[in-house]
Design an enzyme around this catalytic site. Sequence first.
Site, PDB file in Angstrom:
ATOM      1  N   HIS A  40     -13.590  -9.865  -9.726  1.00 20.78           N
ATOM      2  CA  HIS A  40     -14.473  -9.014  -8.916  1.00 20.78           C
ATOM      3  C   HIS A  40     -14.892  -9.762  -7.650  1.00 20.78           C
ATOM      4  O   HIS A  40     -15.721 -10.669  -7.694  1.00 20.78           O
ATOM      5  CB  HIS A  40     -15.696  -8.594  -9.744  1.00 20.78           C
ATOM      6  CG  HIS A  40     -16.641  -7.731  -8.988  1.00 20.78           C
ATOM      7  ND1 HIS A  40     -17.989  -7.723  -9.217  1.00 20.78           N
ATOM      8  CD2 HIS A  40     -16.434  -6.840  -7.978  1.00 20.78           C
ATOM      9  CE1 HIS A  40     -18.573  -6.868  -8.393  1.00 20.78           C
ATOM     10  NE2 HIS A  40     -17.657  -6.334  -7.628  1.00 20.78           N
ATOM     11  N   ASN A  98     -23.270  -6.486 -10.773  1.00 22.07           N
ATOM     12  CA  ASN A  98     -23.743  -5.118 -10.587  1.00 22.07           C
ATOM     13  C   ASN A  98     -24.718  -4.658 -11.661  1.00 22.07           C
ATOM     14  O   ASN A  98     -25.482  -3.728 -11.450  1.00 22.07           O
ATOM     15  CB  ASN A  98     -22.557  -4.162 -10.470  1.00 22.07           C
ATOM     16  CG  ASN A  98     -21.898  -4.308  -9.116  1.00 22.07           C
ATOM     17  OD1 ASN A  98     -22.552  -4.644  -8.141  1.00 22.07           O
ATOM     18  ND2 ASN A  98     -20.595  -4.081  -9.058  1.00 22.07           N
ATOM     19  N   VAL A 155      -7.290  -1.026  -5.753  1.00 24.23           N
ATOM     20  CA  VAL A 155      -7.372   0.392  -5.359  1.00 24.23           C
ATOM     21  C   VAL A 155      -8.795   0.899  -5.596  1.00 24.23           C
ATOM     22  O   VAL A 155      -9.652   0.168  -6.071  1.00 24.23           O
ATOM     23  CB  VAL A 155      -6.372   1.283  -6.144  1.00 24.23           C
ATOM     24  CG1 VAL A 155      -4.953   0.904  -5.819  1.00 24.23           C
ATOM     25  CG2 VAL A 155      -6.632   1.251  -7.625  1.00 24.23           C
ATOM     26  N   SER A 195     -15.381  -3.323  -9.880  1.00 23.60           N
ATOM     27  CA  SER A 195     -16.795  -3.687  -9.938  1.00 23.60           C
ATOM     28  C   SER A 195     -17.457  -3.164 -11.201  1.00 23.60           C
ATOM     29  O   SER A 195     -18.559  -3.558 -11.516  1.00 23.60           O
ATOM     30  CB  SER A 195     -17.523  -3.162  -8.708  1.00 23.60           C
ATOM     31  OG  SER A 195     -17.277  -1.788  -8.552  1.00 23.60           O
ATOM     32  N   ASP A 205       0.879  -1.171   0.000  1.00 27.46           N
ATOM     33  CA  ASP A 205       0.000   0.000   0.000  1.00 27.46           C
ATOM     34  C   ASP A 205       0.912   1.214   0.000  1.00 27.46           C
ATOM     35  O   ASP A 205       1.956   1.204   0.647  1.00 27.46           O
ATOM     36  CB  ASP A 205      -0.859  -0.027   1.274  1.00 27.46           C
ATOM     37  CG  ASP A 205      -2.019   0.958   1.206  1.00 27.46           C
ATOM     38  OD1 ASP A 205      -3.153   0.536   1.453  1.00 27.46           O
ATOM     39  OD2 ASP A 205      -1.782   2.149   0.919  1.00 27.46           O
ATOM     40  N   GLU A 237     -16.451 -12.940  -9.518  1.00 27.98           N
ATOM     41  CA  GLU A 237     -16.740 -12.847 -10.950  1.00 27.98           C
ATOM     42  C   GLU A 237     -15.408 -12.731 -11.672  1.00 27.98           C
ATOM     43  O   GLU A 237     -14.584 -11.890 -11.304  1.00 27.98           O
ATOM     44  CB  GLU A 237     -17.524 -11.564 -11.256  1.00 27.98           C
ATOM     45  CG  GLU A 237     -19.006 -11.658 -11.105  1.00 27.98           C
ATOM     46  CD  GLU A 237     -19.668 -10.364 -11.572  1.00 27.98           C
ATOM     47  OE1 GLU A 237     -20.408 -10.412 -12.551  1.00 27.98           O
ATOM     48  OE2 GLU A 237     -19.455  -9.306 -10.939  1.00 27.98           O
ATOM     49  N   LYS A 279      -6.107   3.368 -11.934  1.00 27.45           N
ATOM     50  CA  LYS A 279      -5.855   1.959 -12.263  1.00 27.45           C
ATOM     51  C   LYS A 279      -4.934   1.840 -13.483  1.00 27.45           C
ATOM     52  O   LYS A 279      -4.000   1.040 -13.479  1.00 27.45           O
ATOM     53  CB  LYS A 279      -7.171   1.209 -12.501  1.00 27.45           C
ATOM     54  CG  LYS A 279      -7.949   0.998 -11.196  1.00 27.45           C
ATOM     55  CD  LYS A 279      -8.953  -0.126 -11.315  1.00 27.45           C
ATOM     56  CE  LYS A 279      -9.815  -0.240 -10.066  1.00 27.45           C
ATOM     57  NZ  LYS A 279      -9.661  -1.482  -9.325  1.00 27.45           N
ATOM     58  N   ASN A 298     -18.066  -8.130  -1.137  1.00 33.83           N
ATOM     59  CA  ASN A 298     -17.834  -7.759   0.268  1.00 33.83           C
ATOM     60  C   ASN A 298     -18.783  -8.463   1.233  1.00 33.83           C
ATOM     61  O   ASN A 298     -19.963  -8.522   0.928  1.00 33.83           O
ATOM     62  CB  ASN A 298     -18.060  -6.244   0.440  1.00 33.83           C
ATOM     63  CG  ASN A 298     -16.760  -5.501   0.497  1.00 33.83           C
ATOM     64  OD1 ASN A 298     -15.763  -6.019   0.975  1.00 33.83           O
ATOM     65  ND2 ASN A 298     -16.781  -4.278   0.000  1.00 33.83           N
ATOM     66  N   GLU A 307     -12.048   2.814  -7.181  1.00 30.30           N
ATOM     67  CA  GLU A 307     -12.587   2.698  -8.544  1.00 30.30           C
ATOM     68  C   GLU A 307     -12.342   3.969  -9.345  1.00 30.30           C
ATOM     69  O   GLU A 307     -13.250   4.765  -9.575  1.00 30.30           O
ATOM     70  CB  GLU A 307     -14.090   2.406  -8.473  1.00 30.30           C
ATOM     71  CG  GLU A 307     -14.398   1.011  -7.991  1.00 30.30           C
ATOM     72  CD  GLU A 307     -14.163  -0.045  -9.049  1.00 30.30           C
ATOM     73  OE1 GLU A 307     -13.028  -0.553  -9.129  1.00 30.30           O
ATOM     74  OE2 GLU A 307     -15.095  -0.353  -9.783  1.00 30.30           O
TER      75      GLU A 307
HETATM   76  N1  CAA Z   1     -14.691  -9.344   7.265  1.00 32.24           N
HETATM   77  C1  CAA Z   1     -14.647 -10.616   7.675  1.00 32.24           C
HETATM   78  N2  CAA Z   1     -15.701 -11.261   8.230  1.00 32.24           N
HETATM   79  C2  CAA Z   1     -16.842 -10.562   8.376  1.00 32.24           C
HETATM   80  C3  CAA Z   1     -16.975  -9.227   7.975  1.00 32.24           C
HETATM   81  C4  CAA Z   1     -15.827  -8.615   7.399  1.00 32.24           C
HETATM   82  N3  CAA Z   1     -15.854  -7.363   6.977  1.00 32.24           N
HETATM   83  N4  CAA Z   1     -18.224  -8.821   8.236  1.00 32.24           N
HETATM   84  C5  CAA Z   1     -18.869  -9.853   8.787  1.00 32.24           C
HETATM   85  N5  CAA Z   1     -18.036 -10.909   8.863  1.00 32.24           N
HETATM   86  C6  CAA Z   1     -18.334 -12.231   9.402  1.00 32.24           C
HETATM   87  C7  CAA Z   1     -18.626 -12.131  10.853  1.00 32.24           C
HETATM   88  O1  CAA Z   1     -17.444 -12.072  11.605  1.00 32.24           O
HETATM   89  C8  CAA Z   1     -19.434 -13.376  11.099  1.00 32.24           C
HETATM   90  O2  CAA Z   1     -18.555 -14.486  11.190  1.00 32.24           O
HETATM   91  P1  CAA Z   1     -18.779 -15.598  12.307  1.00 32.24           P
HETATM   92  O3  CAA Z   1     -19.918 -16.418  11.803  1.00 32.24           O
HETATM   93  O4  CAA Z   1     -17.480 -16.286  12.290  1.00 32.24           O
HETATM   94  O5  CAA Z   1     -19.051 -14.872  13.580  1.00 32.24           O
HETATM   95  C9  CAA Z   1     -20.214 -13.550   9.803  1.00 32.24           C
HETATM   96  O6  CAA Z   1     -19.523 -12.745   8.834  1.00 32.24           O
HETATM   97  C10 CAA Z   1     -21.613 -13.061   9.949  1.00 32.24           C
HETATM   98  O7  CAA Z   1     -21.567 -11.731  10.433  1.00 32.24           O
HETATM   99  P2  CAA Z   1     -22.536 -11.143  11.541  1.00 32.24           P
HETATM  100  O8  CAA Z   1     -23.022 -12.267  12.412  1.00 32.24           O
HETATM  101  O9  CAA Z   1     -21.874  -9.993  12.168  1.00 32.24           O
HETATM  102  O10 CAA Z   1     -23.726 -10.495  10.746  1.00 32.24           O
HETATM  103  P3  CAA Z   1     -24.681 -11.124   9.669  1.00 32.24           P
HETATM  104  O11 CAA Z   1     -25.011 -12.539   9.948  1.00 32.24           O
HETATM  105  O12 CAA Z   1     -25.728 -10.120   9.557  1.00 32.24           O
HETATM  106  O13 CAA Z   1     -23.799 -11.118   8.336  1.00 32.24           O
HETATM  107  C11 CAA Z   1     -23.085 -10.093   6.354  1.00 32.24           C
HETATM  108  C12 CAA Z   1     -23.209  -9.951   7.855  1.00 32.24           C
HETATM  109  C13 CAA Z   1     -22.126 -11.249   6.034  1.00 32.24           C
HETATM  110  C14 CAA Z   1     -22.525  -8.799   5.826  1.00 32.24           C
HETATM  111  C15 CAA Z   1     -24.520 -10.429   5.770  1.00 32.24           C
HETATM  112  O14 CAA Z   1     -25.428  -9.462   6.204  1.00 32.24           O
HETATM  113  C16 CAA Z   1     -24.540 -10.451   4.270  1.00 32.24           C
HETATM  114  O15 CAA Z   1     -24.177 -11.439   3.664  1.00 32.24           O
HETATM  115  N6  CAA Z   1     -25.024  -9.353   3.651  1.00 32.24           N
HETATM  116  C17 CAA Z   1     -25.087  -9.210   2.217  1.00 32.24           C
HETATM  117  C18 CAA Z   1     -23.721  -8.905   1.699  1.00 32.24           C
HETATM  118  C19 CAA Z   1     -23.697  -8.693   0.219  1.00 32.24           C
HETATM  119  O16 CAA Z   1     -24.686  -8.781  -0.477  1.00 32.24           O
HETATM  120  N7  CAA Z   1     -22.506  -8.407  -0.284  1.00 32.24           N
HETATM  121  C20 CAA Z   1     -22.310  -8.081  -1.668  1.00 32.24           C
HETATM  122  C21 CAA Z   1     -22.347  -6.612  -1.799  1.00 32.24           C
HETATM  123  S1  CAA Z   1     -22.150  -6.129  -3.467  1.00 32.24           S
HETATM  124  C22 CAA Z   1     -20.500  -6.182  -3.712  1.00 32.24           C
HETATM  125  O17 CAA Z   1     -19.693  -6.408  -2.880  1.00 32.24           O
HETATM  126  C23 CAA Z   1     -20.105  -5.923  -5.129  1.00 32.24           C
HETATM  127  C24 CAA Z   1     -19.976  -4.547  -5.562  1.00 32.24           C
HETATM  128  O18 CAA Z   1     -19.183  -4.323  -6.470  1.00 32.24           O
HETATM  129  C25 CAA Z   1     -20.828  -3.436  -5.130  1.00 32.24           C
END
Ligand code: CAA
Length: 295
Positions: A153, A203, A103, A132, A46, A165, A110, A156, A105
């Site tokens: 891709h 997306n 890095v 993304s 970084d 992806e 990039k 999160n 977007e």
């Molecule tokens: N890093 C590592 N682990 C994480 C974390 C992070 N940032 N955030 C949550 N976790 C882990 C937690 O530690 C927990 O693990 P354990 O089972 O070991 O305790 C597990 O994930 C579940 O977390 P929580 O119990 O705190 O909360 P939750 O059950 O509500 O899950 C979530 C949180 C995983 C974020 C869930 O709500 C989820 O899957 N949400 C949807 C996420 C999603 O759709 N992501 C895609 C977004 S779009 C994208 O990324 C693409 C783009 O280009 C825009």
Amino acid sequence: GINGRFYNSGPSTASESKTQDNKVRQGTGIALVIANIAKLNVKIYDTNPKQIEKGLDLINNLIEKEVSKQRITREHAESTKSRIGTISIIEELDDTNFIIEAVSENINLKCKIFENLDNILKKDTILATNTSSISITKIAAATKRPEKVIGMHFMNPVPVMKLVEIIPGLATSEETLNITKNLTAKMGKTYTQSQDVPGFIANRLLIPYINEAIIALEQGIGTKEDIDTTMKLGTNVPMGPLALADFIGLDTCLAIMKVLHNEIGDTKYRPAVLLQKYVDAGWKGKKCGRGFYQY
Ligand code: CAA
């Protein structure tokens, strides 16, 4: 200089991190999965040394959590830690086999990084970009090795989400594609392949859905709670669309929506006025403490 973050592996893998906020950095999660699941050596780079330290702290915490939940042994944890290194100057990436850049977007940033890496790296190193919505073909064209440039891709949070992806650019070779698929599988992720088009698959579908939820809120079709609960319980997803927008970052959602609108040109991709307003207000979601919800 380059305002970027790289995670690079010694003999075999590499990556870099993305978001500007100091919470979830995708590159950190990518490095952890490479060391912990794929069991490959990885080096983190970084331009800001503080971010490297933050990343290592987060990685240590996540590894210790795995140990305390008895999902991995102490021995496994220590060997994971030993596989993660850091570097302080970009030239130290010269002998790596695979780079994952993550890095923010910004296409100019990039392209500049890829041009620079192309001059530093040995000639068979593969360069992956964790983007993304930016064109892989355009980033590849900034190098003299477009056949070795590919999109990966990650979703999160990277350690939790099972999907990557994979996006070949116009000139990406079959060999580069296969090596990338193998690495992704080694990381315990399922991959899908998308054409190099705005938004790729994820997306292209997800962000217009979120945008439509914001329009529904704007038009008073339901409260934010009713919109989110309807989709959360009605379609069995972990978060409703407005909570998910906050989680992704409203600025990121807006930026992706603008890419779809500008590059595809169809008015159906017009960003919701309310989305623009929230971003203008600085209510960019979870990372700022306020978006559609307060945190
Ligand atoms: N890093 C590592 N682990 C994480 C974390 C992070 N940032 N955030 C949550 N976790 C882990 C937690 O530690 C927990 O693990 P354990 O089972 O070991 O305790 C597990 O994930 C579940 O977390 P929580 O119990 O705190 O909360 P939750 O059950 O509500 O899950 C979530 C949180 C995983 C974020 C869930 O709500 C989820 O899957 N949400 C949807 C996420 C999603 O759709 N992501 C895609 C977004 S779009 C994208 O990324 C693409 C783009 O280009 C825009």
